[in-house]
Motif scaffolding. Structure first.
Motif, PDB file in Angstrom:
ATOM      1  N   LYS A  78       0.824  -1.210   0.000  1.00 31.39           N
ATOM      2  CA  LYS A  78       0.000   0.000   0.000  1.00 31.39           C
ATOM      3  C   LYS A  78       0.858   1.261   0.000  1.00 31.39           C
ATOM      4  N   LEU A  79       1.900   1.268   0.809  1.00 34.17           N
ATOM      5  CA  LEU A  79       2.806   2.413   0.837  1.00 34.17           C
ATOM      6  C   LEU A  79       3.507   2.586  -0.500  1.00 34.17           C
ATOM      7  N   ASN A  80       3.862   1.480  -1.106  1.00 31.23           N
ATOM      8  CA  ASN A  80       4.554   1.530  -2.391  1.00 31.23           C
ATOM      9  C   ASN A  80       3.664   2.125  -3.479  1.00 31.23           C
ATOM     10  N   LYS A  81       2.397   1.713  -3.497  1.00 32.64           N
ATOM     11  CA  LYS A  81       1.462   2.273  -4.481  1.00 32.64           C
ATOM     12  C   LYS A  81       1.209   3.753  -4.218  1.00 32.64           C
ATOM     13  N   ALA A  82       1.091   4.106  -2.939  1.00 29.30           N
ATOM     14  CA  ALA A  82       0.904   5.519  -2.600  1.00 29.30           C
ATOM     15  C   ALA A  82       2.107   6.344  -3.029  1.00 29.30           C
ATOM     16  N   GLY A  83       3.301   5.799  -2.826  1.00 32.11           N
ATOM     17  CA  GLY A  83       4.508   6.494  -3.244  1.00 32.11           C
ATOM     18  C   GLY A  83       4.562   6.706  -4.745  1.00 32.11           C
ATOM     19  N   LEU A  84       4.080   5.717  -5.499  1.00 31.91           N
ATOM     20  CA  LEU A  84       4.058   5.844  -6.959  1.00 31.91           C
ATOM     21  C   LEU A  84       3.157   6.993  -7.399  1.00 31.91           C
ATOM     22  N   VAL A  85       1.944   7.048  -6.850  1.00 29.43           N
ATOM     23  CA  VAL A  85       0.997   8.109  -7.223  1.00 29.43           C
ATOM     24  C   VAL A  85       1.523   9.475  -6.794  1.00 29.43           C
ATOM     25  N   ILE A  86       2.015   9.561  -5.571  1.00 29.48           N
ATOM     26  CA  ILE A  86       2.532  10.832  -5.058  1.00 29.48           C
ATOM     27  C   ILE A  86       3.728  11.295  -5.886  1.00 29.48           C
ATOM     28  N   GLY A  87       4.599  10.369  -6.236  1.00 24.77           N
ATOM     29  CA  GLY A  87       5.764  10.718  -7.046  1.00 24.77           C
ATOM     30  C   GLY A  87       5.370  11.224  -8.425  1.00 24.77           C
ATOM     31  N   PHE A  88       4.381  10.587  -9.036  1.00 26.44           N
ATOM     32  CA  PHE A  88       3.917  11.025 -10.351  1.00 26.44           C
ATOM     33  C   PHE A  88       3.297  12.426 -10.290  1.00 26.44           C
ATOM     34  N   LEU A  89       2.585  12.715  -9.197  1.00 22.99           N
ATOM     35  CA  LEU A  89       2.014  14.053  -9.029  1.00 22.99           C
ATOM     36  C   LEU A  89       3.119  15.106  -8.905  1.00 22.99           C
ATOM     37  N   SER A  90       4.190  14.743  -8.228  1.00 21.99           N
ATOM     38  CA  SER A  90       5.325  15.663  -8.120  1.00 21.99           C
ATOM     39  C   SER A  90       5.943  15.923  -9.491  1.00 21.99           C
ATOM     40  N   CYS A  91       6.039  14.885 -10.312  1.00 27.15           N
ATOM     41  CA  CYS A  91       6.573  15.045 -11.673  1.00 27.15           C
ATOM     42  C   CYS A  91       5.658  15.933 -12.515  1.00 27.15           C
ATOM     43  N   LEU A  92       4.350  15.777 -12.340  1.00 31.10           N
ATOM     44  CA  LEU A  92       3.400  16.639 -13.033  1.00 31.10           C
ATOM     45  C   LEU A  92       3.613  18.092 -12.634  1.00 31.10           C
ATOM     46  N   GLY A  93       3.820  18.327 -11.342  1.00 23.32           N
ATOM     47  CA  GLY A  93       4.081  19.680 -10.875  1.00 23.32           C
ATOM     48  C   GLY A  93       5.343  20.252 -11.474  1.00 23.32           C
ATOM     49  N   LEU A  94       6.374  19.423 -11.632  1.00 20.07           N
ATOM     50  CA  LEU A  94       7.619  19.893 -12.234  1.00 20.07           C
ATOM     51  C   LEU A  94       7.402  20.324 -13.671  1.00 20.07           C
ATOM     52  N   SER A  95       6.595  19.583 -14.406  1.00 21.00           N
ATOM     53  CA  SER A  95       6.289  19.951 -15.790  1.00 21.00           C
ATOM     54  C   SER A  95       5.477  21.254 -15.853  1.00 21.00           C
ATOM     55  N   ALA A 147       4.470  24.498  -8.359  1.00 20.76           N
ATOM     56  CA  ALA A 147       5.537  24.480  -7.351  1.00 20.76           C
ATOM     57  C   ALA A 147       5.093  23.731  -6.095  1.00 20.76           C
ATOM     58  N   VAL A 148       3.837  23.926  -5.691  1.00 23.01           N
ATOM     59  CA  VAL A 148       3.307  23.226  -4.516  1.00 23.01           C
ATOM     60  C   VAL A 148       3.267  21.717  -4.776  1.00 23.01           C
ATOM     61  N   LEU A 149       2.853  21.333  -5.989  1.00 27.85           N
ATOM     62  CA  LEU A 149       2.846  19.920  -6.342  1.00 27.85           C
ATOM     63  C   LEU A 149       4.262  19.349  -6.322  1.00 27.85           C
ATOM     64  N   THR A 150       5.198  20.097  -6.909  1.00 28.76           N
ATOM     65  CA  THR A 150       6.573  19.612  -7.004  1.00 28.76           C
ATOM     66  C   THR A 150       7.193  19.421  -5.625  1.00 28.76           C
ATOM     67  N   PHE A 151       7.194  20.490  -4.834  1.00 28.10           N
ATOM     68  CA  PHE A 151       7.853  20.433  -3.533  1.00 28.10           C
ATOM     69  C   PHE A 151       7.011  19.689  -2.486  1.00 28.10           C
ATOM     70  N   GLY A 152       5.692  19.926  -2.500  1.00 28.31           N
ATOM     71  CA  GLY A 152       4.836  19.281  -1.509  1.00 28.31           C
ATOM     72  C   GLY A 152       4.757  17.777  -1.710  1.00 28.31           C
ATOM     73  N   MET A 153       4.383  17.357  -2.924  1.00 25.29           N
ATOM     74  CA  MET A 153       4.297  15.928  -3.205  1.00 25.29           C
ATOM     75  C   MET A 153       5.673  15.275  -3.202  1.00 25.29           C
ATOM     76  N   GLY A 154       6.698  16.039  -3.624  1.00 30.75           N
ATOM     77  CA  GLY A 154       8.054  15.499  -3.603  1.00 30.75           C
ATOM     78  C   GLY A 154       8.514  15.204  -2.184  1.00 30.75           C
ATOM     79  N   SER A 155       8.219  16.106  -1.256  1.00 35.27           N
ATOM     80  CA  SER A 155       8.580  15.884   0.147  1.00 35.27           C
ATOM     81  C   SER A 155       7.824  14.692   0.720  1.00 35.27           C
ATOM     82  N   LEU A 156       6.534  14.582   0.363  1.00 32.78           N
ATOM     83  CA  LEU A 156       5.735  13.448   0.833  1.00 32.78           C
ATOM     84  C   LEU A 156       6.250  12.133   0.252  1.00 32.78           C
ATOM     85  N   TYR A 157       6.703  12.188  -0.992  1.00 31.63           N
ATOM     86  CA  TYR A 157       7.278  10.991  -1.612  1.00 31.63           C
ATOM     87  C   TYR A 157       8.535  10.546  -0.862  1.00 31.63           C
ATOM     88  N   MET A 158       9.380  11.493  -0.508  1.00 23.66           N
ATOM     89  CA  MET A 158      10.568  11.177   0.272  1.00 23.66           C
ATOM     90  C   MET A 158      10.196  10.559   1.619  1.00 23.66           C
TER      91      MET A 158
END
Length: 266
Positions: free
Chosen positions: A90-107, A125-136
Motif C-alpha cells: 500500500k505504501l509503495n502504491k501511494a509512493g508511486l501516485v505521489i511521485g507522479f504528481l510531483s513530476c506533473l508539478g515539475l512539468s 511548485a506546490v505539487l513539485t515540492f509538496g508531493m516530492g517531500s511526501l514521496y521522500m
C-alpha cells in the motif's frame, strides 16, 4: 563495467545531473543577460524570461520524464522485493501516485512562468515540492520497514537525514515566504526579478530563496541514494502478439518477444 553501467543505476544519476544542469545553465544565462540578480534568485526566476525560459522549460520537461522513470523503477523494485507485505504494498502504491504528481508539478513549473500565469505556476511548485517531500517521507518509511532483511540500516539513516533536511528547508521557506507576501512590502512582489539590499523584505527574500535551493538540493541527495539500489535491478519488456499481421484480428498462437528495457550496449 563502470558503476553507471550496472543495472539501472544510470537513471537516478541522469535525473540529478540533468536537473542540476537545467538549473545551472538557466542561471548562467539569466545572469549574463542581467535578467536576475546573481545573489540567490528564485529558481523559477532564472527561467522566466527569454531565451533562458526556453532552455529551462525544455530541460525540466525531460527531467520530469526521467523522474517518472526513476520513480516507476523504484516502485517495481519494492514490489518485487516485498510481494506479500500488505503495508509495504500500500505504501509503495501511494509512493508511486505521489511521485507522479510531483513530476506533473515539475512539468507545470517548466511550462507556466510566474510572470505569465502566476497561480498555475504556484500550483505546480506546490505539487513539485509538496508531493516530492511526501514521496521522500513514504520512501523513508519503506526503507525503515524493509530493514535489515532487504535494506541496510545505513541507507535508512541517510534518507532520514535528507528527509529532515528537506523538512527544515520547507518549513523555513513557508514561514519566510508567508511573511514576505503578507507584509507591507512591494505591491508587485510576485513579479519582481531584481532585488536591492535597501528594499523592504530583502532579508526575507534571501531566506526564502536559500530555503528553496536547499530543498532542491535535498531532492538531489535523496535520488542519489537510489544509485546503489538500482545497480541490482533490470527491467524487461514483453511483447504479446495476437496475430501474424498488424491488421489481422483473429487470434492465433505466436511466440512472445521478450527483451531488456534498453540494449545491453548502452
Amino acid at each position: 563495467m563502470w558503476w553507471f553501467q550496472q543495472g539501472l543505476s544510470f537513471l537516478p544519476s541522469a535525473l540529478v545531473i540533468w536537473t542540476a544542469a537545467a538549473f545551472i545553465f538557466s542561471y548562467i544565462t539569466a545572469i549574463v543577460l542581467h535578467h536576475v540578480d546573481p545573489v540567490l534568485p528564485y529558481i523559477s526566476d532564472t527561467g522566466t524570461l527569454s531565451p533562458e525560459k526556453c532552455l529551462f522549460g525544455t530541460m525540466l520537461n525531460i527531467a520530469a520524464v526521467l523522474c517518472i522513470a526513476t520513480i516507476y523503477v523504484r516502485y517495481k523494485q519494492v514490489h518485487a522485493l516485498s510481494p506479500e507485505e500488505n503495508r509495504i504494498i500500500k505504501l509503495n502504491k501511494a509512493g508511486l501516485v505521489i511521485g507522479f504528481l510531483s513530476c506533473l508539478g515539475l512539468s507545470v513549473v517548466a511550462n507556466f512562468q510566474k510572470t505569465t500565469i502566476f497561480v498555475v505556476h504556484i500550483c505546480g511548485a506546490v505539487l513539485t515540492f509538496g508531493m516530492g517531500s511526501l514521496y521522500m517521507f513514504v520512501q523513508t518509511i519503506l526503507s525503515y520497514k524493509m530493514q535489515p532483511k532487504i535494506h541496510g540500516k545505513q541507507i535508512f539513516w541517510i534518507r532520514l537525514f535528507i528527509l529532515i533536511w528537506c523538512g527544515v528547508s520547507a518549513l523555513s521557506m513557508m514561514i519566510s515566504s508567508s511573511l514576505l507576501h503578507h507584509g507591507r512590502f512591494d505591491t508587485y512582489i510576485d513579479q519582481k526579478l531584481h532585488w536591492n539590499p535597501e528594499d523592504k523584505g530583502y532579508v526575507l527574500h534571501l531566506i526564502t530563496t536559500a530555503a528553496e535551493w536547499s530543498m532542491s538540493l535535498s531532492f538531489f541527495g535523496f535520488f542519489l541514494t537510489y544509485i546503489r539500489d538500482f545497480q541490482k535491478i533490470s527491467l524487461q519488456v514483453e511483447v504479446n502478439l495476437h496475430g501474424l499481421t498488424l491488421y489481422d484480428t483473429a487470434p492465433c498462437p505466436t511466440n512472445n518477444e521478450r527483451t531488456g528495457l534498453l540494449p545491453r550496449d548502452l
